[in-house]
Motif scaffolding. Structure first.
Motif, short mmCIF file in Angstrom:
data_model
loop_
_atom_site.label_atom_id
_atom_site.label_comp_id
_atom_site.label_asym_id
_atom_site.label_seq_id
_atom_site.Cartn_x
_atom_site.Cartn_y
_atom_site.Cartn_z
N ASN B 184 0.82 -1.21 0.00
CA ASN B 184 0.00 0.00 0.00
C ASN B 184 0.85 1.24 0.00
N GLY B 185 0.43 2.18 -0.80
CA GLY B 185 1.23 3.41 -0.84
C GLY B 185 0.86 4.23 -2.05
N ARG B 186 1.59 5.31 -2.26
CA ARG B 186 1.23 6.23 -3.34
C ARG B 186 1.34 5.56 -4.70
N MET B 187 2.36 4.73 -4.86
CA MET B 187 2.57 4.07 -6.16
C MET B 187 1.37 3.21 -6.51
N LYS B 188 0.92 2.46 -5.50
CA LYS B 188 -0.20 1.55 -5.73
C LYS B 188 -1.44 2.35 -6.11
N ASN B 189 -1.71 3.42 -5.38
CA ASN B 189 -2.89 4.22 -5.68
C ASN B 189 -2.83 4.80 -7.07
N PHE B 190 -1.64 5.31 -7.40
CA PHE B 190 -1.50 5.91 -8.73
C PHE B 190 -1.77 4.88 -9.81
N GLU B 193 -5.41 3.88 -10.06
CA GLU B 193 -6.24 4.87 -10.76
C GLU B 193 -6.07 4.76 -12.26
N ASN B 222 -11.70 13.57 -2.85
CA ASN B 222 -11.62 12.57 -1.79
C ASN B 222 -12.40 12.99 -0.55
N CYS B 267 -7.87 -1.08 -4.98
CA CYS B 267 -8.18 0.08 -4.14
C CYS B 267 -9.49 -0.19 -3.41
N THR B 295 -7.59 9.73 2.34
CA THR B 295 -6.80 9.16 1.25
C THR B 295 -7.65 8.28 0.35
#
Lengths: 193, 438
Positions: B184-190, B193, B222, B267, B295
């Motif tokens: 989990n982290g910014r990379m995963k969210n990006f 998306e 968000n 996500c 988030t």
């Protein structure tokens, strides 16, 4: 090709309905489309449930009586002809119909047929008189629980007193005509096509 | 014997070439733009051409009808029913029933509610017999055009779209599952998306949906809840191809379930078990927990609870408006000239519906992002819901109805009838009181 009206209305049928009810060609096709959209079972007839599905009719205090008027004695289904025959009562009287030959068969939307339709909304047992009980039933449907039995009873008594002329404590069709005639055209519905 | 081999080879080569060409075209013109979110404008051109053809077709029908001396029926709109003056106290008259009687029969002839649950009637014809009741054999040219339309739609467009749909859904499942392995982290969210957007864009092209987005500066953020009017399951695809949302819904079995389970790996979406759906407190808790976490993506909800035929907005269920976060209303209006997007779930199942959608000409719609709204002081959830509903209806040019979408399947509540009876009684009883005084 999936169209809702699986049996389209034939020209001869439209002509017959036109003669019988006086509706125009376009009004008939319009109402046929309405009929088929109400006919959820798609068997060419409407049942009482099909009518009750119309919310504005379901909340009408006289809804059940009106629905009843569409069904001939003891039957549970009404076809398109019967549907149109009942609706014909609500068609406004046109000028060219007013002075028709009285010997010719009376149109469904004549004043007296309209009055007969309204009379039958009261006269459930079809004995050609509106008894005190029948009047009370209709009154109760219209006021719900908001008026007491006694008050309702006195309203019914007063109404019969005013309308009854031959003293039999019930209202015959002729007596009904006298009280209803002035307002009967109020039931006319203008179908704008 | 020897004669056949060269022909066989030729046939294989031809087939091979045409498949390669086909897939290259698909890739270049449809899938790659979808990945990057650009457009060649092909669909806009297609739409303009179609409109010209429809105009001609309608013209022909009207001319044909005039020649045969028939009137085409136009969508029937209810005139203003004159209201009986119930404010004046008066005594009971036998003719009082005439008012109720007329109201009743008027609603039999046409009513505001049941027509919301069946497809809208069109004034012009879009060459799909499923949306036309006036179609008879008017002219040879028209029938030929219609026949040509059938061939194009079923022979060319439908296979193309089905291929795209499978591609889009397949990619969604595979890629989200892969992303699920990332920490989990910014990379995963990006990445999540991007994957979601890309797959939804492919699905949009699979339906040949031509969407115009208005006021994108109001796009949901968000921690907010996005509410929109509901016409069909496609609404989700339309909104999700322009922004990322957390979906809310019941877990289904089968293919839907597979898609749902893999999406939630990438996500956090909010899926409920069937048993949990009835528990309103649980639902509200999960929604508000999600919304508090800034988030997490904005939640997408359709408060009408069922699909309406896109001519009106029905009563919004108040659940989503009780949570207390910012509400971002969105209005979706479909252009019915190209194909009816309304899903009448009592008439068609989901697969049948999707096939119909994919064999229409196109799905053209407009999406308006309305400015965010919050619950005001002294306003309860129901009033807030109605305020949002009115804003959506106004923007989308839809009729704002008080009626409940639940009327599609259920009966109307008796309280409405009781209201009418109360009004009528007041009129009668007023008289009685006056009389007893005098």
């Amino acid at each position: 090709m999936g169209s809702r009206a699986s049996t389209l209305l034939r020209e001869e049928e439209i002509e017959e309905i036109k003669k019988e009810t006086g509706f125009s060609h376009s009004q008939i096709t319009r109402l046929y489309s309405r009929f088929t959209s109400l006919d959820k079972g798609e068997n060419g007839t409407l049942s009482r449930e099909d009518f009750q599905r119309i919310p504005e009719l379901a909340i009408n205090p006289l809804g059940d009586r009106i629905i009843n008027a569409f069904f001939p004695e003891g039957e549970d289904q009404v076809n398109f002809r019967g549907f149109m025959r009942t609706l014909a009562h609500f068609r406004p009287i046109e000028d060219n119909e007013k002075n028709k030959d009285p010997i010719a068969s009376e149109p469904l939307n004549s004043r007296s047929n309209k009055l007969l339709f309204a009379f039958r909304l009261y006269d459930l047992d079809r004995d050609d008189k509106i008894s005190r009980d029948e009047l009370l039933q209709v009154l109760r449907m219209m006021v719900g629980v908001n008026i007491s039995d006694e008050q309702l009873g006195s309203i019914a008594d007063r109404t019969i007193q005013e309308a009854d002329q031959n003293g039999d404590n019930s209202i015959s069709f002729n007596e009904f005509i006298k009280v209803g005639n002035v307002y009967i055209l109020y039931i006319d519905i203008d179908i704008d096509i | 014997m020897e004669d056949f081999n060269p022909f066989d080879n030729l046939l294989c080569i031809l087939l091979g070439i045409s498949f390669t060409v086909w897939f290259t075209l698909l890739l270049v013109f449809i899938i790659v733009p979808a990945i990057f979110g650009v457009s060649f404008g092909i669909r806009q051109l297609y739409m303009k051409t179609l409109l010209k053809i429809f105009e001609w077709a309608t013209h022909r029908i009207e001319r044909g009808a005039k020649d045969n001396n028939h009137l085409l029926y136009k969508p029937y709109s209810n005139g203003d029913g004159s209201n009986r003056d119930l404010d004046h106290a008066s005594e009971f008259e036998m003719s009082d029933i005439f008012y109720f009687c007329r109201q009743g029969v008027e609603s039999i002839m046409d009513d505001e509610v049941t027509k919301r649950f069946s497809a809208e009637e069109l004034e012009s014809w879009n060459l799909l017999t499923r949306s036309n009741y006036n179609f008879q054999h008017i002219s040879l040219r028209l029938t030929v055009l219609w026949g040509l339309g059938v061939v194009i739609r079923y022979g060319f467009l439908l296979p193309l779209r089905v291929t795209l749909a499978f591609t889009g859904v397949g990619l969604l499942v595979v890629l989200t599952s892969i992303i699920g392995f990332l920490p989990n982290g910014r990379m995963k969210n990006f990445l999540s998306e991007q994957v979601h957007l890309m797959c939804y864009r492919i699905c949009v092209r699979a339906l040949t949906a031509i969407i115009t987005y208005h006021d994108s500066e109001n796009k949901p953020k968000n921690g907010g809840i996005c509410v929109a009017n509901h016409t069909s399951p496609i609404d989700v695809i339309i909104l999700a191809s322009d922004g990322c949302y957390a979906m809310v819904g019941q877990i289904h079995g089968g293919l839907m379930g597979v898609i749902q389970k893999s999406m939630v790996k990438a996500c956090p979406h909010i899926w409920f078990e069937r048993s949990e759906v009835k528990d309103r407190h649980l639902v509200a808790k999960r929604l508000s927990d999600h919304v508090e976490d800034k988030t997490k993506l904005p939640i997408l909800i359709f408060p009408e609870g069922t699909c309406i035929n896109n001519t009106s907005v029905m009563m919004f269920k108040k659940g989503s408006f009780e949570i207390g976060s910012t509400v971002y209303p969105v209005a979706i209006k479909y252009d019915p000239r190209f194909g009816d997007a309304f899903w009448n779930s009592s008439q068609f199942g989901m697969v049948n519906y999707l096939l119909r959608m994919m064999s229409s000409w196109a799905i053209v719609c407009s999406v308006w992002y309305l400015p965010p709204m919050t619950r005001e002081e002294g306003e309860d959830a129901v009033q807030f819901a109605n305020r949002v509903k009115a804003a959506i209806a106004r923007q989308g040019g839809l009729v704002d109805l008080l009626w409940d979408g639940g009327l599609k399947r259920g009966k109307v509540k008796d309280t409405f009838k009781e209201e009418q009876q109360k009004l009528y009684s007041k009129m009668l009883v007023g008289t009685q009181e006056d009389r007893s005084r005098s």
